[in-house]
Write a protein that holds these residues in place. Structure first.
Motif, PDB file in Angstrom:
ATOM      1  N   ASN A 190      -3.958   4.484  -9.233  1.00  0.00           N
ATOM      2  CA  ASN A 190      -3.601   4.172  -7.854  1.00  0.00           C
ATOM      3  C   ASN A 190      -4.682   4.705  -6.904  1.00  0.00           C
ATOM      4  O   ASN A 190      -4.852   5.915  -6.773  1.00  0.00           O
ATOM      5  CB  ASN A 190      -2.240   4.825  -7.554  1.00  0.00           C
ATOM      6  N   ASP A 236      -4.732   4.995  -3.779  1.00  0.00           N
ATOM      7  CA  ASP A 236      -4.201   5.874  -2.733  1.00  0.00           C
ATOM      8  C   ASP A 236      -4.120   7.322  -3.213  1.00  0.00           C
ATOM      9  O   ASP A 236      -4.114   8.253  -2.423  1.00  0.00           O
ATOM     10  CB  ASP A 236      -2.802   5.421  -2.288  1.00  0.00           C
ATOM     11  N   TRP A 237      -4.024   7.481  -4.504  1.00  0.00           N
ATOM     12  CA  TRP A 237      -3.994   8.829  -5.084  1.00  0.00           C
ATOM     13  C   TRP A 237      -5.408   9.248  -5.493  1.00  0.00           C
ATOM     14  O   TRP A 237      -5.839  10.369  -5.229  1.00  0.00           O
ATOM     15  CB  TRP A 237      -3.060   8.834  -6.314  1.00  0.00           C
TER      16      TRP A 237
END
Ligand code: ADP
Ligand code: MG
Length: 319
Positions: free
Chosen positions: A96, A98-99
């Motif tokens: 991910n 976003d991570w």
């Protein structure tokens, strides 16, 4: 995103930002190559952090990256070693961005701050887990061991103790006050005491970083050195924030609480002035090594004992 794309996009840039001259070959081959200068030895250590055990589930990725590398670098500090490089075993439930974006950015910043070059790793899918192996170097024969404490040596610690343990109570605080923030800072951003470790070379007789609590970690020095200690509870350094927020429980946090990553060390009294002068962080004598095994605490109320404590993953705390 495939494994190789993930490494190229997120971890190659970390490696490029943190090149260390001793790393001859980094990410991209079957192994990395590290040069060992003549007269130096390689010092290395591994730490694993599991989601929900070593950090709270849902912990911010930037905080996780910095804390993981700081904790790993702290072991180098405790040996008096110069940081060189690290490898990262990363198990992720999903790729991910976003991570991964904030994780990689914070990892690069921490790697730069601590002087550790990312030299390789392994990336797998599964429950979030980080394993970091750090490599350092130290002049042959000068590494700080746990086993060198001798009766008459002073026992000292750096910084203040108990803050990180007390911070656990405020991790979910939505609007922490100033003092709560001071404690949280110690939990989220422990400072590996690398400069102090170097200052201790040739002076300290034993050293350890305080990950499981003062009593437990000093206990490891005593066990390895075959001696005991008398500690004056009134001399254990406590922060103003801890005193204000924890009151009478402050000393208990300092004795038993983990996650501080300060150094505890022993040394002959003649070296104290030099260490105090060279250390960039405040250091404080808290007691003395004695021949008789065991740990005696003076100036402590009932709450501070019993002394057996510290975090162990399998079973009860050690004596
Ligand atoms: P191998 O199959 O030879 O073990 P990998 O395919 O696992 O190699 O990894 C390819 C390269 O990418 C290696 O140089 C490895 O060290 C590096 N690497 C893999 N994962 C990471 C990571 N999380 N951080 C940094 N380097 C990594
Ligand atoms: Mg591999």
């Amino acid at each position: 995103m495939g494994e190789f794309e993930l490494i190229r996009q997120y971890f190659q840039p970390v490696a490029q930002r943190t090149l260390h001259p001793d790393v001859e070959l980094g990410i991209g081959d079957d192994c990395a190559i590290q040069r060992i200068e003549p007269g130096q030895v390689l010092v290395f250590s591994m730490d694993t952090l599991v989601d929900g055990i070593h950090f709270p589930s849902g912990y911010a990725p930037d905080r996780l990256a910095r804390r993981a590398l700081a904790v790993a670098a702290s072991d180098l500090a405790a040996m008096g070693a110069e940081p060189v490089c690290f490898t990262l075993g990363l198990t992720l439930p999903e790729a991910n961005p976003d991570w991964l974006d904030p994780f990689a950015a914070a990892l690069a910043q921490a790697a730069e701050d601590f002087g550790l070059s990312l030299a390789g790793g392994d990336t797998t899918r599964g429950p979030l887990t980080l394993t970091l192996q750090v490599h350092g170097s130290v002049p042959d024969g000068q590494a700080l061991l746990r086993s060198g404490a001798r009766p008459g040596d002073l026992v000292a610690v750096s910084g203040t103790l108990g803050d990180a343990a007390a911070a656990l109570g405020y991790l979910n605080e939505s609007a922490p006050g100033e003092q709560q923030q001071a404690l949280l800072q110690k939990y989220h951003q422990p400072e590996p005491r690398l400069d102090l470790g170097w200052a201790l070379r040739g002076r300290a007789s034993a050293a350890i970083d305080i990950s499981d609590g003062l009593m437990a970690d000093l206990g490891h020095i005593l066990q390895a050195s075959g001696c005991g200690a008398v500690i004056d509870a009134a001399r254990i350094p406590l922060s103003p924030a801890l005193n204000a927020l924890a009151g009478e429980r402050a000393i208990s946090h300092a004795l038993r609480g983990g996650d501080d990553y300060e150094l505890c060390f022993t040394l002959p009294a003649r070296h104290w002035d030099a260490v105090k002068q060279k250390s960039p962080v405040p250091v404080q004598v808290i007691g003395e090594i004695v021949a008789e095994p065991g740990l005696t605490l003076t100036n402590a109320d009932q709450d501070a004992s019993p002394l057996r404590s510290g975090y162990e993953h399998f079973g009860v705390a050690n004596d």
